[in-house]
Design an enzyme around this catalytic site. Sequence first.
Site, PDB file in Angstrom:
ATOM      1  N   GLU A 200     -10.204   7.659  -6.973  1.00  0.00           N
ATOM      2  CA  GLU A 200      -9.686   8.861  -6.319  1.00  0.00           C
ATOM      3  C   GLU A 200      -9.329   9.873  -7.384  1.00  0.00           C
ATOM      4  OE1 GLU A 200      -7.448   7.172  -2.272  1.00  0.00           O
ATOM      5  OE2 GLU A 200      -6.259   8.023  -3.892  1.00  0.00           O
ATOM      6  N   ILE A 203      -4.194  13.430  -7.796  1.00  0.00           N
ATOM      7  CA  ILE A 203      -3.601  14.675  -7.300  1.00  0.00           C
ATOM      8  C   ILE A 203      -2.311  14.930  -8.087  1.00  0.00           C
ATOM      9  CG2 ILE A 203      -2.734  15.888  -5.252  1.00  0.00           C
ATOM     10  CD1 ILE A 203      -5.603  15.090  -4.842  1.00  0.00           C
ATOM     11  N   HIS A 208       4.447  12.385  -0.983  1.00  0.00           N
ATOM     12  CA  HIS A 208       3.960  11.286  -0.147  1.00  0.00           C
ATOM     13  C   HIS A 208       4.591  11.453   1.227  1.00  0.00           C
ATOM     14  CE1 HIS A 208       3.099   6.861   0.724  1.00  0.00           C
ATOM     15  NE2 HIS A 208       3.886   7.239   1.708  1.00  0.00           N
ATOM     16  N   GLU A 274      -0.562   6.843   5.679  1.00  0.00           N
ATOM     17  CA  GLU A 274       0.015   7.498   4.505  1.00  0.00           C
ATOM     18  C   GLU A 274      -0.888   8.633   4.014  1.00  0.00           C
ATOM     19  OE1 GLU A 274       2.704   3.920   2.614  1.00  0.00           O
ATOM     20  OE2 GLU A 274       0.853   4.434   1.558  1.00  0.00           O
ATOM     21  N   ARG A 290       1.197  -2.772   9.537  1.00  0.00           N
ATOM     22  CA  ARG A 290       2.362  -3.658   9.703  1.00  0.00           C
ATOM     23  C   ARG A 290       3.620  -2.798   9.808  1.00  0.00           C
ATOM     24  NH1 ARG A 290       4.512  -2.445   4.658  1.00  0.00           N
ATOM     25  NH2 ARG A 290       2.938  -2.206   3.031  1.00  0.00           N
TER      26      ARG A 290
HETATM   27  P1  ADP Z   1       5.988   0.047   2.195  1.00  0.00           P
HETATM   28  O1  ADP Z   1       6.227  -0.949   3.269  1.00  0.00           O
HETATM   29  O2  ADP Z   1       6.730   1.260   2.385  1.00  0.00           O
HETATM   30  O3  ADP Z   1       4.552   0.284   1.855  1.00  0.00           O
HETATM   31  P2  ADP Z   1       6.172  -1.631   0.001  1.00  0.00           P
HETATM   32  O4  ADP Z   1       4.706  -1.558  -0.212  1.00  0.00           O
HETATM   33  O5  ADP Z   1       7.055  -1.615  -1.184  1.00  0.00           O
HETATM   34  O6  ADP Z   1       6.670  -0.485   0.913  1.00  0.00           O
HETATM   35  O7  ADP Z   1       6.544  -2.902   0.937  1.00  0.00           O
HETATM   36  C1  ADP Z   1       5.822  -4.038   0.989  1.00  0.00           C
HETATM   37  C2  ADP Z   1       6.190  -4.817  -0.222  1.00  0.00           C
HETATM   38  O8  ADP Z   1       7.443  -5.439  -0.056  1.00  0.00           O
HETATM   39  C3  ADP Z   1       5.240  -5.953  -0.493  1.00  0.00           C
HETATM   40  O9  ADP Z   1       4.111  -5.540  -1.167  1.00  0.00           O
HETATM   41  C4  ADP Z   1       6.112  -6.910  -1.328  1.00  0.00           C
HETATM   42  O10 ADP Z   1       6.066  -6.623  -2.694  1.00  0.00           O
HETATM   43  C5  ADP Z   1       7.501  -6.609  -0.830  1.00  0.00           C
HETATM   44  N1  ADP Z   1       8.025  -7.687   0.016  1.00  0.00           N
HETATM   45  C6  ADP Z   1       7.356  -8.627   0.644  1.00  0.00           C
HETATM   46  N2  ADP Z   1       8.140  -9.414   1.359  1.00  0.00           N
HETATM   47  C7  ADP Z   1       9.368  -8.969   1.187  1.00  0.00           C
HETATM   48  C8  ADP Z   1      10.644  -9.371   1.688  1.00  0.00           C
HETATM   49  N3  ADP Z   1      10.785 -10.372   2.514  1.00  0.00           N
HETATM   50  N4  ADP Z   1      11.708  -8.671   1.310  1.00  0.00           N
HETATM   51  C9  ADP Z   1      11.568  -7.605   0.490  1.00  0.00           C
HETATM   52  N5  ADP Z   1      10.403  -7.189   0.011  1.00  0.00           N
HETATM   53  C10 ADP Z   1       9.307  -7.851   0.338  1.00  0.00           C
HETATM   54  P1  ADP Z   2      -0.067   1.069  -2.326  1.00  0.00           P
HETATM   55  O1  ADP Z   2      -1.050   0.314  -1.485  1.00  0.00           O
HETATM   56  O2  ADP Z   2       0.288   0.350  -3.561  1.00  0.00           O
HETATM   57  O3  ADP Z   2       1.092   1.557  -1.528  1.00  0.00           O
HETATM   58  P2  ADP Z   2      -1.062   3.813  -2.246  1.00  0.00           P
HETATM   59  O4  ADP Z   2      -2.515   4.138  -2.222  1.00  0.00           O
HETATM   60  O5  ADP Z   2      -0.314   3.971  -0.987  1.00  0.00           O
HETATM   61  O6  ADP Z   2      -0.887   2.367  -2.834  1.00  0.00           O
HETATM   62  O7  ADP Z   2      -0.395   4.705  -3.365  1.00  0.00           O
HETATM   63  C1  ADP Z   2       0.937   4.487  -3.779  1.00  0.00           C
HETATM   64  C2  ADP Z   2       1.455   5.742  -4.484  1.00  0.00           C
HETATM   65  O8  ADP Z   2       0.663   6.034  -5.644  1.00  0.00           O
HETATM   66  C3  ADP Z   2       1.407   7.017  -3.655  1.00  0.00           C
HETATM   67  O9  ADP Z   2       2.507   7.150  -2.810  1.00  0.00           O
HETATM   68  C4  ADP Z   2       1.372   8.077  -4.734  1.00  0.00           C
HETATM   69  O10 ADP Z   2       2.636   8.330  -5.274  1.00  0.00           O
HETATM   70  C5  ADP Z   2       0.498   7.442  -5.800  1.00  0.00           C
HETATM   71  N1  ADP Z   2      -0.915   7.796  -5.587  1.00  0.00           N
HETATM   72  C6  ADP Z   2      -1.831   7.083  -4.921  1.00  0.00           C
HETATM   73  N2  ADP Z   2      -3.032   7.700  -4.912  1.00  0.00           N
HETATM   74  C7  ADP Z   2      -2.864   8.846  -5.594  1.00  0.00           C
HETATM   75  C8  ADP Z   2      -3.729   9.925  -5.962  1.00  0.00           C
HETATM   76  N3  ADP Z   2      -5.018   9.934  -5.623  1.00  0.00           N
HETATM   77  N4  ADP Z   2      -3.212  10.946  -6.694  1.00  0.00           N
HETATM   78  C9  ADP Z   2      -1.917  10.944  -7.056  1.00  0.00           C
HETATM   79  N5  ADP Z   2      -1.059   9.964  -6.761  1.00  0.00           N
HETATM   80  C10 ADP Z   2      -1.515   8.913  -6.030  1.00  0.00           C
HETATM   81 MG    MG Z   3       1.071   2.866   0.088  1.00  0.00          MG
END
Ligand code: ADP
Ligand code: ADP
Ligand code: MG
Length: 453
Positions: A200, A203, A208, A274, A290
Amino acid sequence: MFQKILIANRGEIAVRIIRTCKYMGIETVAIYSDVDKDSLHVQLADEAVCVGGAKSSESYLNMENIIQAAISKHAEAIHPGFGFLSENPEFAELCEQVGINFIGPKSNSIKQMGNKSKAREIVEKAKVPVVPGSVGHVKDLEEAMSIATDIGFPILIKASAGGGGRGMRIAYDLDDFVSAFQTARTEAKNAFGDDTMYLEKFILHPKHIEFQILADKFGNVIHLGERDCSIQRRNQKVVEEAPSLISDDLRQKMGEAAVNICKTVNYENAGTIEFLVSGDEFYFIEMNTRIQVEHPITEMITGLDIIKEQIKIATGEKLEYSQEDITLRGHSIECRLNAENPKQGFRPSPGTINLLHVPSGNGIRFDSFIYKDYQIQPFYDSMIGKVIVHGVDRTEAIKKMRATLEELVVEGINTNQTFLYLLMNDRDYSKGNFDTSFVEKKLDSLLEYEDYD
Ligand code: ADP
Ligand code: ADP
Ligand code: MG
């Protein structure tokens, strides 16, 4: 309605789900690992089954043992929470095969949308803008280099199976690219067992912004407004708020796009779309199929219980609300409280809680699983609680969060409490001047406090 649900998770989210089951009159089965036998979720559930050893691979990721526990306890449904098996299509499929209701989307939707590069292709076909990048995943380094040159630098190398901010590397030029690609790939292989990569454009300074979706089995899809999750450290969320500061016009467009994406894949249950927002432009980045960590801030401003909605949808109930019924009230902020030491590179800080005082009051919520004398295990995520506030407007919410973080006492371990407090007192944050680079930019001032331990 279900009579009994097994919760395939631990910690804060397991406790959160058990509570709603109680409000609904549904019996609960907890699962736990050897080291979690004293956990709050085990104590609160009606029944509990040990599913294996401390390592997640032996317990919370042990599909056979979890399914076996559900069968032996006659649970009709499994709520996967977040993390662990929540986005594993194989687990959802296994549930379908043995006739247990997986409280989430169909395994096929997880396959489609849980894979980030596949999701990009689907979303692009639905005419929703995605970040410029590769079409689907890249075959090999050679193809990746040629696509990267076409798109232009800086470029972000991302894992299709990625999550939690891992499996991502930035490359500023072609020289950078080769080693960044290989590092990201190795990290993805180790963390997710899958080294499929995609590209990607990076950006610069985006926000976000994500939309909470609810979809029933009859094709009805609504959104519950958006959350701003720009306050991140290493691409992982630290503070979230709802609503965001985007214009009503943009909110309308993005909300429609999010709903359309879900309709395209016949999505059902709760999910999050997102986006990155830069100026007036928005780009899809991924869908989380989820419940999300930060769902409570949406609950605070809509008055809905999203776990309850998930359970109702899974039993086959129609959504009770149409889009017009959803009104957003006030402003909510969540701070993720972690057992970590910000002054030592945010190193995890497991140990025993020997003093705990949790503030309460109008619009104050603490979603957690800790209690005095509880021992935080080193084997799992370091998040120990979520401090959530609701105010009439953003200014009041910030003041409430400051007061709450000031009063909260967690002793025995290091936490990021003071770091969060300083963040809430930052003038740029208060003014709404922030994007995803905020924490990195402000790191020095957020670490300027005395360490008493
Ligand atoms: P979002 O749900 O906003 O995308 P995260 O990606 O940080 O935020 O949330 C999912 C992450 O939480 C998982 O990738 C893992 O690292 C973490 N996680 C998984 N299970 C638990 C748990 N029981 N309590 C807290 N964190 C967890
Ligand atoms: P994850 O599955 O780990 O949550 P995401 O694709 O949702 O991964 O990206 C997590 C964070 O990484 C975003 O909230 C943003 O801050 C940064 N990010 C992801 N993609 C980009 C992008 N193309 N340019 C800039 N920042 C990015
Ligand atoms: Mg994400």
